[in-house]
Design an enzyme around this catalytic site. Structure first.
Site, PDB file in Angstrom:
ATOM      1  N   VAL A 280       7.742 -26.374 -40.887  1.00 25.84           N
ATOM      2  CA  VAL A 280       7.185 -25.579 -41.979  1.00 25.84           C
ATOM      3  C   VAL A 280       8.406 -24.892 -42.586  1.00 25.84           C
ATOM      4  O   VAL A 280       8.947 -23.955 -42.015  1.00 25.84           O
ATOM      5  CB  VAL A 280       6.131 -24.572 -41.476  1.00 25.84           C
ATOM      6  CG1 VAL A 280       5.657 -23.671 -42.608  1.00 25.84           C
ATOM      7  CG2 VAL A 280       4.952 -25.299 -40.837  1.00 25.84           C
ATOM      8  N   PRO A 281       8.882 -25.399 -43.721  1.00 20.22           N
ATOM      9  CA  PRO A 281      10.260 -25.156 -44.176  1.00 20.22           C
ATOM     10  C   PRO A 281      10.556 -23.776 -44.778  1.00 20.22           C
ATOM     11  O   PRO A 281      10.780 -23.633 -45.977  1.00 20.22           O
ATOM     12  CB  PRO A 281      10.467 -26.266 -45.205  1.00 20.22           C
ATOM     13  CG  PRO A 281       9.110 -26.510 -45.768  1.00 20.22           C
ATOM     14  CD  PRO A 281       8.172 -26.318 -44.624  1.00 20.22           C
ATOM     15  N   CYS A 282      10.620 -22.765 -43.921  1.00 19.43           N
ATOM     16  CA  CYS A 282      10.960 -21.424 -44.399  1.00 19.43           C
ATOM     17  C   CYS A 282      12.406 -21.354 -44.897  1.00 19.43           C
ATOM     18  O   CYS A 282      12.753 -20.441 -45.653  1.00 19.43           O
ATOM     19  CB  CYS A 282      10.693 -20.380 -43.327  1.00 19.43           C
ATOM     20  SG  CYS A 282      11.431 -20.712 -41.723  1.00 19.43           S
ATOM     21  N   HIS A 283      13.239 -22.329 -44.525  1.00 22.23           N
ATOM     22  CA  HIS A 283      14.626 -22.339 -45.010  1.00 22.23           C
ATOM     23  C   HIS A 283      14.686 -22.590 -46.519  1.00 22.23           C
ATOM     24  O   HIS A 283      15.712 -22.330 -47.140  1.00 22.23           O
ATOM     25  CB  HIS A 283      15.460 -23.374 -44.255  1.00 22.23           C
ATOM     26  CG  HIS A 283      14.978 -24.776 -44.383  1.00 22.23           C
ATOM     27  ND1 HIS A 283      13.926 -25.269 -43.619  1.00 22.23           N
ATOM     28  CD2 HIS A 283      15.385 -25.800 -45.181  1.00 22.23           C
ATOM     29  CE1 HIS A 283      13.717 -26.533 -43.950  1.00 22.23           C
ATOM     30  NE2 HIS A 283      14.586 -26.881 -44.887  1.00 22.23           N
ATOM     31  N   ARG A 284      13.612 -23.050 -47.117  1.00 21.07           N
ATOM     32  CA  ARG A 284      13.580 -23.322 -48.555  1.00 21.07           C
ATOM     33  C   ARG A 284      13.261 -22.084 -49.388  1.00 21.07           C
ATOM     34  O   ARG A 284      13.186 -22.164 -50.607  1.00 21.07           O
ATOM     35  CB  ARG A 284      12.565 -24.429 -48.863  1.00 21.07           C
ATOM     36  CG  ARG A 284      12.954 -25.761 -48.249  1.00 21.07           C
ATOM     37  CD  ARG A 284      11.946 -26.844 -48.540  1.00 21.07           C
ATOM     38  NE  ARG A 284      12.268 -28.032 -47.770  1.00 21.07           N
ATOM     39  CZ  ARG A 284      11.391 -28.964 -47.430  1.00 21.07           C
ATOM     40  NH1 ARG A 284      10.127 -28.860 -47.817  1.00 21.07           N
ATOM     41  NH2 ARG A 284      11.771 -30.005 -46.716  1.00 21.07           N
TER      42      ARG A 284
END
Length: 158
Positions: free
Chosen positions: A115-119
């Site tokens: 779940v791409p919180c780095h984006r």
């Protein structure tokens, strides 16, 4: 729940799976973790090899407030190789003044990377706030940008 771990370009990564799906991702080793010899490990390896742009493993999120879950759902909608600001995500979940709350939800994301919180980035385009550290965030965003450019070039030149 079974923990597994693998070496990645951002260091050791551990994850937990149960009978439903992947329920936790942890930066670093996890005591007692076994080898990453399942579909989650295969997809993580493919992601880091630039061969996977969207995870399809089943997720089993065991916690989170209604707001946090809404933020995590918005994160899954951010296309591979793109970013959104904390404020944009806050607006998307109906809390236009909630950029800080989005940051807190990102910090509590039990499935970083998948779940791409780095984006999620600052309004000014700067890299801020990532539970795995800003260096890991930079590496992940650079990996995705590189793969996206290669895919677009391949499509363009075909």
């Amino acid at each position: 729940m079974r923990w597994a771990q693998l070496d990645t370009p951002i260091g050791e990564l551990s994850y937990a799976v149960d009978d439903v799906g992947v329920c936790a991702v942890h930066f670093g080793p996890r005591p007692g973790a076994g080898p990453a010899d399942d579909e989650v490990g295969d997809q993580l390896r493919a992601y880091f090899a630039g061969e996977l742009t969207a995870f399809s493993v089943p997720l089993h999120v065991l916690r989170g407030s209604e707001f946090e879950r809404a933020v995590w759902e918005q994160m899954k909608l951010i296309p591979f190789g793109e970013t959104r600001s904390y404020g944009a995500v806050a607006s998307a979940v109906g809390e236009p003044g909630g950029a800080q709350a989005v940051g807190t939800a990102c910090n509590r994301n039990p499935l970083p990377l998948i779940v791409p919180c780095h984006r999620i980035i600052g309004a000014d385009g700067k890299l801020v706030g990532f539970g795995g550290g800003l260096e890991r965030k930079r590496i992940l965003l650079e990996l995705e940008a590189k793969v996206r450019m290669e895919l677009e070039w391949r499509d363009f030149s075909s």
